[in-house]
Design a protein around this motif. Structure first.
Motif, PDB file in Angstrom:
ATOM      1  N   LEU A  78       1.100  -1.360   0.280  1.00 37.69           N
ATOM      2  CA  LEU A  78      -0.113  -0.315   0.050  1.00 37.69           C
ATOM      3  C   LEU A  78       0.440   1.087   0.110  1.00 37.69           C
ATOM      4  O   LEU A  78       0.581   2.407  -0.332  1.00 37.69           O
ATOM      5  CB  LEU A  78      -1.022  -0.249   1.546  1.00 37.69           C
ATOM      6  N   LEU A  79       2.178   0.900   0.822  1.00 32.17           N
ATOM      7  CA  LEU A  79       2.419   2.270   0.533  1.00 32.17           C
ATOM      8  C   LEU A  79       3.456   2.814  -0.739  1.00 32.17           C
ATOM      9  O   LEU A  79       3.690   3.528  -1.129  1.00 32.17           O
ATOM     10  CB  LEU A  79       4.001   2.527   1.998  1.00 32.17           C
ATOM     11  N   ALA A  80       3.914   1.440  -1.161  1.00 30.58           N
ATOM     12  CA  ALA A  80       4.865   1.015  -2.507  1.00 30.58           C
ATOM     13  C   ALA A  80       3.261   2.296  -3.696  1.00 30.58           C
ATOM     14  O   ALA A  80       3.847   2.862  -4.388  1.00 30.58           O
ATOM     15  CB  ALA A  80       4.988  -0.040  -3.034  1.00 30.58           C
ATOM     16  N   LEU A  81       1.937   1.668  -3.210  1.00 30.77           N
ATOM     17  CA  LEU A  81       1.144   1.991  -4.372  1.00 30.77           C
ATOM     18  C   LEU A  81       0.790   4.127  -4.171  1.00 30.77           C
ATOM     19  O   LEU A  81       0.008   4.773  -4.875  1.00 30.77           O
ATOM     20  CB  LEU A  81       0.331   1.299  -4.340  1.00 30.77           C
ATOM     21  N   TRP A  90      -0.868   8.075   7.554  1.00 30.55           N
ATOM     22  CA  TRP A  90      -1.800   7.771   8.201  1.00 30.55           C
ATOM     23  C   TRP A  90      -3.351   7.367   8.052  1.00 30.55           C
ATOM     24  O   TRP A  90      -3.832   6.886   8.848  1.00 30.55           O
ATOM     25  CB  TRP A  90      -2.114   9.848   8.226  1.00 30.55           C
ATOM     26  N   LYS A  91      -3.676   7.311   6.330  1.00 39.83           N
ATOM     27  CA  LYS A  91      -4.135   6.390   6.127  1.00 39.83           C
ATOM     28  C   LYS A  91      -4.737   5.466   6.538  1.00 39.83           C
ATOM     29  O   LYS A  91      -5.808   4.742   6.813  1.00 39.83           O
ATOM     30  CB  LYS A  91      -5.225   6.554   4.727  1.00 39.83           C
ATOM     31  N   LEU A  92      -3.150   4.263   6.963  1.00 36.08           N
ATOM     32  CA  LEU A  92      -2.924   2.903   7.088  1.00 36.08           C
ATOM     33  C   LEU A  92      -3.329   2.933   8.620  1.00 36.08           C
ATOM     34  O   LEU A  92      -3.726   2.118   9.240  1.00 36.08           O
ATOM     35  CB  LEU A  92      -1.456   2.380   6.768  1.00 36.08           C
ATOM     36  N   VAL A  93      -3.213   4.154   9.362  1.00 37.05           N
ATOM     37  CA  VAL A  93      -3.196   4.142  11.109  1.00 37.05           C
ATOM     38  C   VAL A  93      -4.578   4.413  10.903  1.00 37.05           C
ATOM     39  O   VAL A  93      -5.352   3.559  12.151  1.00 37.05           O
ATOM     40  CB  VAL A  93      -2.686   5.828  11.860  1.00 37.05           C
ATOM     41  N   GLY A  94      -5.494   5.194  10.445  1.00 39.38           N
ATOM     42  CA  GLY A  94      -6.694   5.358  10.069  1.00 39.38           C
ATOM     43  C   GLY A  94      -7.612   3.748   9.838  1.00 39.38           C
ATOM     44  O   GLY A  94      -8.629   3.254  10.447  1.00 39.38           O
ATOM     45  N   GLN A  95      -7.070   3.185   8.954  1.00 35.36           N
ATOM     46  CA  GLN A  95      -7.587   1.313   8.879  1.00 35.36           C
ATOM     47  C   GLN A  95      -7.971   1.103   9.362  1.00 35.36           C
ATOM     48  O   GLN A  95      -8.550   0.165   9.991  1.00 35.36           O
ATOM     49  CB  GLN A  95      -7.032   1.354   7.624  1.00 35.36           C
ATOM     50  N   HIS A  96      -6.356   0.573  10.696  1.00 37.63           N
ATOM     51  CA  HIS A  96      -6.808  -0.171  11.564  1.00 37.63           C
ATOM     52  C   HIS A  96      -7.182   0.272  12.661  1.00 37.63           C
ATOM     53  O   HIS A  96      -8.219   0.115  13.323  1.00 37.63           O
ATOM     54  CB  HIS A  96      -4.764   0.241  12.016  1.00 37.63           C
TER      55      HIS A  96
END
Length: 420
Positions: free
Chosen positions: A310-313, A318-324
């Protein structure tokens, strides 16, 4: 893809771990809701104890008359009050109960009349308040009687004079002025007639009670024996003392006695339960955050490849933290519903576990008749659900944001390299 949608897909794809999170959240929310319900129930029971028991303040002083007593009773600090004026009038035609021994030679005859007490409410006197003295016919004297010429007579004196409710008796002042009083009640005092000689006025069977305002003209004076005030809590006693000193004169000497034993005996156990419930809420919140934080940390480690892709894309960290965070918070919603159902099923049993002591361990002048306070009502309110929801959201944030710091330190190249 929106990180909220990814969170939904992730929860569905990882049913096992989602079920574990749900189970933990159900336990946490149920315990939290139980703690908040317990706090609310103890607060309501404490308020009921304050209303029914209160604190007794007895004021005595050389300047204590009906006027200052009434002014002090009108204070917003006071719930109820009872001034007491005592005296010995003459009672023409009233046969008094005699002691078991004859009058000794030389005994003064100044107390040959009945004992008379002018009061505001007989139910606020010690004997009536504790149930030791009971009204067996007619009714008690209340504040509504005010200046009415009504009287309560003890059972033995009533039998000796064949008095019933509706009859009249006459009381006279030393100078011969008379007043007629209607008998409105007959009471029973368990005190026996003494075998030794006592003045008739000191024998409980000869006691009469009348409204204090009806004593004018009987020559009993204006000085009150005492005035008893019921206040809601001990914290009000200091302010009431200041008001009494202002009315009666602090330099003139007056007694101000506070009896809060019954109040403390009832309220302190409730406050201990409330403090325990608060400590439990904090313990559960911290423990829940720690447990969920560990689970999220392990989840993040297992999903390093997914995060790297996801980071490579180009996905923002902060959206990854938000997802969790959304994944954990979404589990809290059904958990809260399960906790609410459990509270409805077991709330009554929780209320039965609260202290339900007697209203007073020791009779006090204004305490109600000795009887147990009802069990506290455990009532689920929107406010309780709001507290649990807010606390659960805080736990979800703490459990994801703190482990999420590790996500902010991730680099997609190092993750994908490690994967290879």
């Amino acid at each position: 893809m929106n990180f909220v949608k990814r969170a939904a897909y992730s929860l569905v794809a990882r049913k096992g771990k989602s079920a574990i999170l749900l189970g933990i959240f159900v336990v946490v929310c149920t315990l939290l809701l139980g703690g908040f319900l317990l706090q609310g129930a103890t607060a309501r029971q404490e308020a009921e104890a304050q209303r029914r028991i209160g604190v007794d303040v007895t004021v005595r002083g050389t300047r204590l008359t009906a006027g200052p007593a009434a002014k002090l009773g009108a204070s917003p600090l006071v719930e109820r009050y009872n001034p007491v004026l005592r005296g010995v009038p003459r009672a023409p035609g009233l046969k008094l109960v005699e002691p078991g021994a004859p009058r000794p030679p030389g005994a003064k005859d100044g107390a040959d009349g009945p004992g008379l007490a002018g009061v505001r409410e007989t139910e606020m006197l010690l004997g009536f308040a504790t149930g030791r003295t009971k009204v067996i016919a007619g009714r008690a004297i209340t504040a509504a009687d005010a200046d009415h010429e009504v009287v309560m007579v003890e059972e033995r004196a009533a039998e000796k004079n064949r008095l019933t409710a509706g009859d009249r008796i006459t009381l006279a002042s030393p100078d011969g002025r008379t007043k007629s009083f209607e008998v409105v009640g007959v009471f029973q005092d368990p005190a026996e007639v003494p075998d030794a000689w006592l003045p008739p006025a000191e024998i409980p069977a000869n006691q009469l009670y009348v409204p204090i305002g009806s004593l004018r003209g009987l020559g009993l004076g204006e000085h009150l024996a005492e005035a008893v005030y019921k206040i809601r809590s001990p914290e009000r006693a200091r302010a009431l003392h200041t008001a009494a000193a202002r009315l009666l004169g602090a330099d003139k000497g007056f007694r101000f006695d506070v009896n809060d034993k019954a109040y403390r005996d009832q309220v302190q156990p409730l406050r201990r339960v409330g403090a325990f419930a608060e400590a439990v809420v904090w313990l559960i919140a911290v423990a829940g955050a720690v447990i969920l934080g560990l689970i999220v940390t392990l989840t993040i480690r297992e999903r390093r490849d997914e995060l790297g892709m996801l980071l490579a894309l180009g996905e923002k960290k902060w959206k990854l933290v938000g997802q969790h965070t959304v994944e954990v918070a979404a589990v809290a919603v059904p958990a809260l519903a399960c906790a609410a159902v459990a509270a409805g099923l077991f709330g009554g049993q929780l209320g039965d576990r609260l202290p339900a002591q007697e209203a007073t361990d020791r009779p006090t002048a204004l305490a109600p008749r000795t009887e147990p306070l009802p069990h506290a009502e455990v009532r689920l309110t929107p406010g309780d659900l709001g507290k649990v929801a807010g606390t659960s959201l805080g736990i979800a944030l703490a459990a994801t944001v703190i482990p999420g710091i590790g996500i902010l330190r991730l680099h997609p190249r190092s993750i994908l390299t490690d994967s290879d």
